[in-house]
Design a protein around this motif. Structure first.
Motif, PDB file in Angstrom:
ATOM      1  N   UNK A 204     -31.701   8.612 -23.937  1.00  0.00           N
ATOM      2  CA  UNK A 204     -32.260   9.494 -24.958  1.00  0.00           C
ATOM      3  C   UNK A 204     -32.140  10.950 -24.515  1.00  0.00           C
ATOM      4  N   UNK A 205     -32.416  11.868 -25.433  1.00  0.00           N
ATOM      5  CA  UNK A 205     -32.281  13.292 -25.145  1.00  0.00           C
ATOM      6  C   UNK A 205     -33.648  13.956 -25.058  1.00  0.00           C
ATOM      7  N   UNK A 206     -33.783  14.830 -24.066  1.00  0.00           N
ATOM      8  CA  UNK A 206     -35.025  15.568 -23.887  1.00  0.00           C
ATOM      9  C   UNK A 206     -35.075  16.816 -24.754  1.00  0.00           C
ATOM     10  N   UNK A 207     -36.077  17.661 -24.553  1.00  0.00           N
ATOM     11  CA  UNK A 207     -36.257  18.847 -25.393  1.00  0.00           C
ATOM     12  C   UNK A 207     -35.099  19.830 -25.247  1.00  0.00           C
ATOM     13  N   UNK A 208     -34.664  20.439 -26.359  1.00  0.00           N
ATOM     14  CA  UNK A 208     -33.565  21.411 -26.298  1.00  0.00           C
ATOM     15  C   UNK A 208     -34.000  22.712 -25.641  1.00  0.00           C
ATOM     16  N   UNK A 209     -33.059  23.333 -24.929  1.00  0.00           N
ATOM     17  CA  UNK A 209     -33.294  24.625 -24.284  1.00  0.00           C
ATOM     18  C   UNK A 209     -32.140  25.562 -24.633  1.00  0.00           C
ATOM     19  N   UNK A 210     -32.407  26.846 -24.851  1.00  0.00           N
ATOM     20  CA  UNK A 210     -31.328  27.800 -25.138  1.00  0.00           C
ATOM     21  C   UNK A 210     -30.343  27.857 -23.968  1.00  0.00           C
ATOM     22  N   UNK A 211     -29.047  27.912 -24.287  1.00  0.00           N
ATOM     23  CA  UNK A 211     -28.016  28.033 -23.253  1.00  0.00           C
ATOM     24  C   UNK A 211     -27.168  29.287 -23.458  1.00  0.00           C
ATOM     25  N   UNK A 212     -26.773  29.540 -24.721  1.00  0.00           N
ATOM     26  CA  UNK A 212     -25.972  30.732 -24.988  1.00  0.00           C
ATOM     27  C   UNK A 212     -26.112  31.155 -26.447  1.00  0.00           C
ATOM     28  N   UNK A 213     -26.803  32.273 -26.719  1.00  0.00           N
ATOM     29  CA  UNK A 213     -26.799  32.814 -28.078  1.00  0.00           C
ATOM     30  C   UNK A 213     -25.455  33.469 -28.363  1.00  0.00           C
ATOM     31  N   UNK A 270     -14.237  29.031 -32.730  1.00  0.00           N
ATOM     32  CA  UNK A 270     -15.008  29.891 -33.632  1.00  0.00           C
ATOM     33  C   UNK A 270     -14.646  29.577 -35.076  1.00  0.00           C
ATOM     34  N   UNK A 271     -15.591  28.996 -35.805  1.00  0.00           N
ATOM     35  CA  UNK A 271     -15.339  28.604 -37.193  1.00  0.00           C
ATOM     36  C   UNK A 271     -15.292  29.783 -38.147  1.00  0.00           C
ATOM     37  N   UNK A 272     -15.669  30.979 -37.670  1.00  0.00           N
ATOM     38  CA  UNK A 272     -15.656  32.157 -38.536  1.00  0.00           C
ATOM     39  C   UNK A 272     -14.320  32.879 -38.556  1.00  0.00           C
ATOM     40  N   UNK A 273     -13.530  32.720 -37.477  1.00  0.00           N
ATOM     41  CA  UNK A 273     -12.275  33.452 -37.401  1.00  0.00           C
ATOM     42  C   UNK A 273     -11.307  32.747 -36.456  1.00  0.00           C
ATOM     43  N   UNK A 274     -10.113  33.280 -36.340  1.00  0.00           N
ATOM     44  CA  UNK A 274      -9.069  32.650 -35.553  1.00  0.00           C
ATOM     45  C   UNK A 274      -9.159  32.963 -34.078  1.00  0.00           C
ATOM     46  N   UNK A 275      -9.928  32.170 -33.360  1.00  0.00           N
ATOM     47  CA  UNK A 275     -10.024  32.374 -31.917  1.00  0.00           C
ATOM     48  C   UNK A 275     -10.754  31.219 -31.243  1.00  0.00           C
ATOM     49  N   UNK A 276     -10.463  31.078 -29.949  1.00  0.00           N
ATOM     50  CA  UNK A 276     -11.267  30.272 -29.042  1.00  0.00           C
ATOM     51  C   UNK A 276     -11.857  31.239 -28.016  1.00  0.00           C
ATOM     52  N   UNK A 277     -13.105  31.020 -27.663  1.00  0.00           N
ATOM     53  CA  UNK A 277     -13.833  31.941 -26.797  1.00  0.00           C
ATOM     54  C   UNK A 277     -14.426  31.165 -25.633  1.00  0.00           C
ATOM     55  N   UNK A 278     -14.251  31.676 -24.413  1.00  0.00           N
ATOM     56  CA  UNK A 278     -14.892  31.044 -23.258  1.00  0.00           C
ATOM     57  C   UNK A 278     -16.203  31.764 -22.976  1.00  0.00           C
ATOM     58  N   UNK A 279     -17.269  30.961 -22.923  1.00  0.00           N
ATOM     59  CA  UNK A 279     -18.624  31.492 -22.859  1.00  0.00           C
ATOM     60  C   UNK A 279     -19.321  30.980 -21.603  1.00  0.00           C
ATOM     61  N   UNK A 280     -20.077  31.855 -20.960  1.00  0.00           N
ATOM     62  CA  UNK A 280     -20.889  31.455 -19.826  1.00  0.00           C
ATOM     63  C   UNK A 280     -22.340  31.291 -20.218  1.00  0.00           C
ATOM     64  N   UNK A 281     -23.165  30.711 -19.330  1.00  0.00           N
ATOM     65  CA  UNK A 281     -24.593  30.588 -19.625  1.00  0.00           C
ATOM     66  C   UNK A 281     -25.190  31.956 -19.966  1.00  0.00           C
ATOM     67  N   UNK A 282     -26.020  31.982 -20.983  1.00  0.00           N
ATOM     68  CA  UNK A 282     -26.592  33.250 -21.422  1.00  0.00           C
ATOM     69  C   UNK A 282     -25.798  33.939 -22.501  1.00  0.00           C
ATOM     70  N   UNK A 283     -24.568  33.451 -22.760  1.00  0.00           N
ATOM     71  CA  UNK A 283     -23.780  33.988 -23.858  1.00  0.00           C
ATOM     72  C   UNK A 283     -22.744  35.020 -23.481  1.00  0.00           C
ATOM     73  N   UNK A 284     -22.498  35.241 -22.180  1.00  0.00           N
ATOM     74  CA  UNK A 284     -21.484  36.211 -21.781  1.00  0.00           C
ATOM     75  C   UNK A 284     -20.095  35.720 -22.189  1.00  0.00           C
ATOM     76  N   UNK A 285     -19.329  36.588 -22.862  1.00  0.00           N
ATOM     77  CA  UNK A 285     -17.969  36.243 -23.281  1.00  0.00           C
ATOM     78  C   UNK A 285     -17.006  36.548 -22.141  1.00  0.00           C
ATOM     79  N   UNK A 286     -16.309  35.529 -21.675  1.00  0.00           N
ATOM     80  CA  UNK A 286     -15.440  35.655 -20.507  1.00  0.00           C
ATOM     81  C   UNK A 286     -13.970  35.736 -20.870  1.00  0.00           C
TER      82      UNK A 286
END
Length: 336
Positions: A204-213, A270-286
């Protein structure tokens, strides 16, 4: 110069659910309800035709394939003779079409759903109007045993979509301490964020926690505001959704399919536009890799494991897409 993927396959309805299995790339065509296998050299082969539109893919430890039926609101299991049998019926759980799925090494499946008739909504009004209070409906992930039995439901999420385990090796054996185990990373598409849920020893899955806005906090607050500020923000957002404008923007990012990146990061389609984005914890775009159109799924795979594949489409509306035949598979070789 910005990295850019190149088209390697073309002419599909809506490509989704990229998976690497048994030395080949597998994917679904959501508009036509088919599952395909491609060895990256010749022409792809059609492996299955799924009633109710094929969605997420995965495999049981014995090699049998699991595939979502989006409109059938169930998961099928493909037997050795090629027949499809119902593995799990989700009609009592899913508030909308069943969507993406992740299957772990034990054969436990985690299955999302839209939560409501998303395409019916956006055919009548702009996507941004979903955020008028109370906002998009929430819906849980279904946690299934290898036999298709319901283990439990996660806490409700906002359009749970692509998933993968951040640390699948941990907790792989029985006898781990209570609470030990991997973490399921989930794309909440309409919340524009990645969320982490601990996988408990029983699956089963535990409580959700923010990872990357993936949207600025001020914009998110304005978009959901119940007053004049919210109404103005939603109207402006609807104008900015035009492809000619959206393609020139760097934010927000609506995560659809996601895949493991290097060093505990995540590749995001990214479903909004033409790209793939690599993201780190906290939402930093790499890293960013441009594609030719909106991107619904991504995966780092290939014979040498260094190719970023992206499933792209001019529209995710299955009715329109079936006639357009404009969905593509694109690829980019990542630098070492």
């Amino acid at each position: 110069m910005r990295a850019r993927a190149t088209v390697v396959l073309d002419g599909y309805g809506v490509l989704e659910s990229l998976r690497w299995h048994d030395g080949a790339l597998w994917f679904c065509d959501l508009a036509h309800g088919t599952v395909h296998r491609w060895d990256t050299r010749g022409e792809p082969e059609t492996v299955a035709e799924v009633p109710g539109r094929a969605g997420g893919l995965g495999w049981l430890p014995d090699g049998r394939m699991l595939v979502v039926s989006m409109d059938g609101r169930c998961v099928y299991r493909r037997e050795p003779d090629g027949s499809l049998v119902v593995h799990a019926d989700l009609k009592g759980i899913a508030g909308g079409p069943v969507n993406d799925m992740f299957v772990d090494r034990r054969g436990r499946a985690y299955v999302g759903n839209f939560g409501f008739d998303y395409h019916g909504f956006v055919r009548k009004q702009p996507n941004s109007m979903l955020y008028a209070p109370p906002g998009p409906p929430r819906t849980p992930l279904a946690c299934l045993s290898p036999k298709g039995e319901l283990l439990g439901l996660s806490e409700p999420l906002v359009f749970p979509n692509g998933m993968f385990l951040l640390d699948e090796e941990q907790g792989a054996d029985d006898g781990q301490p209570a609470g030990a185990g991997p973490t399921l990373l989930v794309a909440e598409t309409l919340a524009m964020r990645l969320t982490a849920l601990p996988v408990l020893p029983d699956g089963r899955l535990g409580p959700p926690c923010p990872w990357a806005p993936l949207i600025p906090s001020a914009l998110w607050t304005s978009l959901n505001h119940p007053g004049v500020l919210g109404r103005i923000t939603r109207r402006v957002s609807a104008l900015l959704d035009h492809p000619a404008i959206a393609d020139r923007s760097a934010t927000p990012i609506a995560p659809d399919g996601i895949a493991p990146g290097r060093d505990g990061t995540a590749w995001v389609a990214n479903a909004l536009r033409g790209e793939c984005v690599r993201v780190g914890p906290g939402g930093k775009i790499l890293d960013r890799v441009a594609t030719s159109q909106r991107t619904l799924s991504c995966l780092v795979a290939g014979p040498d494991g260094t190719t970023l594949y992206a499933a792209t489409t001019p529209t995710d509306d299955p009715q329109r897409a079936a006639g357009l035949g404009g969905s593509r598979l694109e690829a980019y070789t990542l630098p070492s």
